[in-house]
Design a protein around this motif. Sequence first.
Motif, PDB file in Angstrom:
ATOM      1  N   PRO A 144      53.244  41.787  41.561  1.00 37.05           N
ATOM      2  CA  PRO A 144      52.519  40.503  41.607  1.00 37.05           C
ATOM      3  C   PRO A 144      51.015  40.681  41.504  1.00 37.05           C
ATOM      4  N   ARG A 145      50.393  39.772  40.730  1.00 37.77           N
ATOM      5  CA  ARG A 145      48.936  39.783  40.538  1.00 37.77           C
ATOM      6  C   ARG A 145      48.402  38.367  40.701  1.00 37.77           C
ATOM      7  N   LEU A 146      47.304  38.267  41.412  1.00 38.05           N
ATOM      8  CA  LEU A 146      46.613  36.999  41.594  1.00 38.05           C
ATOM      9  C   LEU A 146      45.633  36.812  40.443  1.00 38.05           C
ATOM     10  N   VAL A 147      45.601  35.602  39.875  1.00 38.71           N
ATOM     11  CA  VAL A 147      44.679  35.286  38.785  1.00 38.71           C
ATOM     12  C   VAL A 147      43.922  34.018  39.177  1.00 38.71           C
ATOM     13  N   LEU A 148      42.586  34.090  39.148  1.00 36.41           N
ATOM     14  CA  LEU A 148      41.763  32.935  39.471  1.00 36.41           C
ATOM     15  C   LEU A 148      40.400  33.071  38.821  1.00 36.41           C
ATOM     16  N   SER A 149      39.655  31.980  38.823  1.00 33.58           N
ATOM     17  CA  SER A 149      38.314  31.966  38.253  1.00 33.58           C
ATOM     18  C   SER A 149      37.334  31.535  39.344  1.00 33.58           C
ATOM     19  N   ILE A 150      36.252  32.295  39.474  1.00 30.54           N
ATOM     20  CA  ILE A 150      35.212  31.972  40.459  1.00 30.54           C
ATOM     21  C   ILE A 150      33.892  31.878  39.710  1.00 30.54           C
ATOM     22  N   ASN A 151      33.264  30.722  39.773  1.00 29.83           N
ATOM     23  CA  ASN A 151      31.991  30.482  39.081  1.00 29.83           C
ATOM     24  C   ASN A 151      32.055  30.856  37.602  1.00 29.83           C
ATOM     25  N   GLY A 152      33.158  30.518  36.946  1.00 23.49           N
ATOM     26  CA  GLY A 152      33.308  30.752  35.516  1.00 23.49           C
ATOM     27  C   GLY A 152      33.748  32.154  35.131  1.00 23.49           C
ATOM     28  N   LYS A 153      33.921  33.045  36.105  1.00 20.61           N
ATOM     29  CA  LYS A 153      34.353  34.411  35.819  1.00 20.61           C
ATOM     30  C   LYS A 153      35.805  34.583  36.262  1.00 20.61           C
ATOM     31  N   SER A 154      36.618  35.159  35.381  1.00 20.22           N
ATOM     32  CA  SER A 154      38.030  35.367  35.667  1.00 20.22           C
ATOM     33  C   SER A 154      38.230  36.636  36.493  1.00 20.22           C
ATOM     34  N   TYR A 155      39.085  36.548  37.504  1.00 18.75           N
ATOM     35  CA  TYR A 155      39.405  37.686  38.360  1.00 18.75           C
ATOM     36  C   TYR A 155      40.909  37.865  38.420  1.00 18.75           C
ATOM     37  N   ARG A 156      41.338  39.132  38.475  1.00 15.58           N
ATOM     38  CA  ARG A 156      42.743  39.484  38.666  1.00 15.58           C
ATOM     39  C   ARG A 156      42.789  40.500  39.798  1.00 15.58           C
ATOM     40  N   GLY A 157      43.746  40.323  40.687  1.00 14.11           N
ATOM     41  CA  GLY A 157      43.871  41.259  41.793  1.00 14.11           C
ATOM     42  C   GLY A 157      45.324  41.603  42.034  1.00 14.11           C
ATOM     43  N   THR A 158      45.598  42.883  42.211  1.00  9.17           N
ATOM     44  CA  THR A 158      46.959  43.339  42.487  1.00  9.17           C
ATOM     45  C   THR A 158      47.305  43.030  43.940  1.00  9.17           C
ATOM     46  N   ILE A 159      48.480  42.453  44.115  1.00  8.48           N
ATOM     47  CA  ILE A 159      48.939  42.086  45.462  1.00  8.48           C
ATOM     48  C   ILE A 159      49.794  43.219  46.015  1.00  8.48           C
ATOM     49  N   HIS A 160      49.337  43.772  47.124  1.00 11.15           N
ATOM     50  CA  HIS A 160      50.103  44.774  47.859  1.00 11.15           C
ATOM     51  C   HIS A 160      50.560  44.077  49.127  1.00 11.15           C
ATOM     52  N   HIS A 161      51.742  43.498  49.064  1.00 11.05           N
ATOM     53  CA  HIS A 161      52.235  42.676  50.168  1.00 11.05           C
ATOM     54  C   HIS A 161      52.803  43.554  51.268  1.00 11.05           C
ATOM     55  N   ASP A 162      52.201  43.494  52.435  1.00  9.53           N
ATOM     56  CA  ASP A 162      52.633  44.287  53.584  1.00  9.53           C
ATOM     57  C   ASP A 162      53.312  43.369  54.579  1.00  9.53           C
ATOM     58  N   HIS A 163      54.607  43.238  54.428  1.00  9.76           N
ATOM     59  CA  HIS A 163      55.361  42.360  55.326  1.00  9.76           C
ATOM     60  C   HIS A 163      55.249  42.809  56.777  1.00  9.76           C
ATOM     61  N   ASP A 164      55.380  44.128  57.004  1.00 14.35           N
ATOM     62  CA  ASP A 164      55.384  44.630  58.377  1.00 14.35           C
ATOM     63  C   ASP A 164      54.056  44.381  59.082  1.00 14.35           C
ATOM     64  N   GLY A 165      52.935  44.414  58.341  1.00 13.17           N
ATOM     65  CA  GLY A 165      51.627  44.180  58.939  1.00 13.17           C
ATOM     66  C   GLY A 165      51.437  42.744  59.370  1.00 13.17           C
ATOM     67  N   GLU A 166      52.324  41.843  58.916  1.00 11.36           N
ATOM     68  CA  GLU A 166      52.187  40.443  59.268  1.00 11.36           C
ATOM     69  C   GLU A 166      53.187  39.991  60.320  1.00 11.36           C
ATOM     70  N   GLY A 167      53.901  40.921  60.910  1.00 12.19           N
ATOM     71  CA  GLY A 167      54.854  40.553  61.940  1.00 12.19           C
ATOM     72  C   GLY A 167      56.178  40.075  61.384  1.00 12.19           C
ATOM     73  N   HIS A 168      56.449  40.288  60.114  1.00 13.98           N
ATOM     74  CA  HIS A 168      57.728  39.930  59.526  1.00 13.98           C
ATOM     75  C   HIS A 168      58.639  41.145  59.643  1.00 13.98           C
ATOM     76  N   HIS A 169      59.636  41.061  60.452  1.00 12.36           N
ATOM     77  CA  HIS A 169      60.527  42.201  60.625  1.00 12.36           C
ATOM     78  C   HIS A 169      61.955  41.848  60.240  1.00 12.36           C
ATOM     79  N   ASP A 170      62.157  40.693  59.639  1.00 14.35           N
ATOM     80  CA  ASP A 170      63.514  40.257  59.339  1.00 14.35           C
ATOM     81  C   ASP A 170      63.897  40.486  57.884  1.00 14.35           C
ATOM     82  N   HIS A 171      63.154  41.340  57.153  1.00 18.33           N
ATOM     83  CA  HIS A 171      63.467  41.625  55.755  1.00 18.33           C
ATOM     84  C   HIS A 171      63.746  43.093  55.576  1.00 18.33           C
ATOM     85  N   ASP A 172      64.652  43.403  54.653  1.00 17.27           N
ATOM     86  CA  ASP A 172      64.881  44.793  54.266  1.00 17.27           C
ATOM     87  C   ASP A 172      63.968  45.106  53.102  1.00 17.27           C
ATOM     88  N   HIS A 173      63.456  46.322  53.046  1.00 18.35           N
ATOM     89  CA  HIS A 173      62.565  46.708  51.935  1.00 18.35           C
ATOM     90  C   HIS A 173      63.182  47.848  51.195  1.00 18.35           C
TER      91      HIS A 173
END
Length: 173
Positions: A144-173
């Motif tokens: 997954p990658r986030l795509v957005l524009s800030i002040n007319g400039k396009s940005y892309r960012g790679t999403i490194h989703h850390d479920h465990d760091g958010e207190g989600h323990h009910d998913h298998d990885h």
Amino acid sequence: MKKLTTTFAIGFACLAISLTGCKPAPTADSGAADAHQGEAAHAHPTEGPHHGSLIELGNEEYHAELVHDDAAGTVTIYVLDSAAKAQVPIAATEITINATHDGTPEQFPLAASPDENDPEGQSSRFVSTDKELAAHLDEEGAEPRLVLSINGKSYRGTIHHDHDGEGHHDHDH
């Protein structure tokens, strides 16, 4: 001898340029700014102010924070400053997360949901209630990658989703 002198002059010019680089002219607070730049590369938080995963945008010009709330079934993105601490309202009605599912690229829009402090016509918070997006964030190979524009400039960012760091323990990885 002339060839040696020319080679020496070119070498000296290259050395002078590499030593000075393309730094801006010093200002009264440039020492503090240089120290902050060194800190920013290594001292920004490992999670955002809402305890979500951080996404780097540009060369840490901005950050975004992903908060995945299983109970509410939402994925929220907050646009943050370079230090990943303060929210930055942007003039956008939606932003997008691109992900791959079974080899097929998919786009998921997140609608602007302005925070109470955001100025009229801008938002620092974007929300999706698409259950498919929430599931794809955890899939192997989704990239997954986030795509957005800030002040007319396009940005892309790679999403490194850390479920465990958010207190989600009910998913298998």
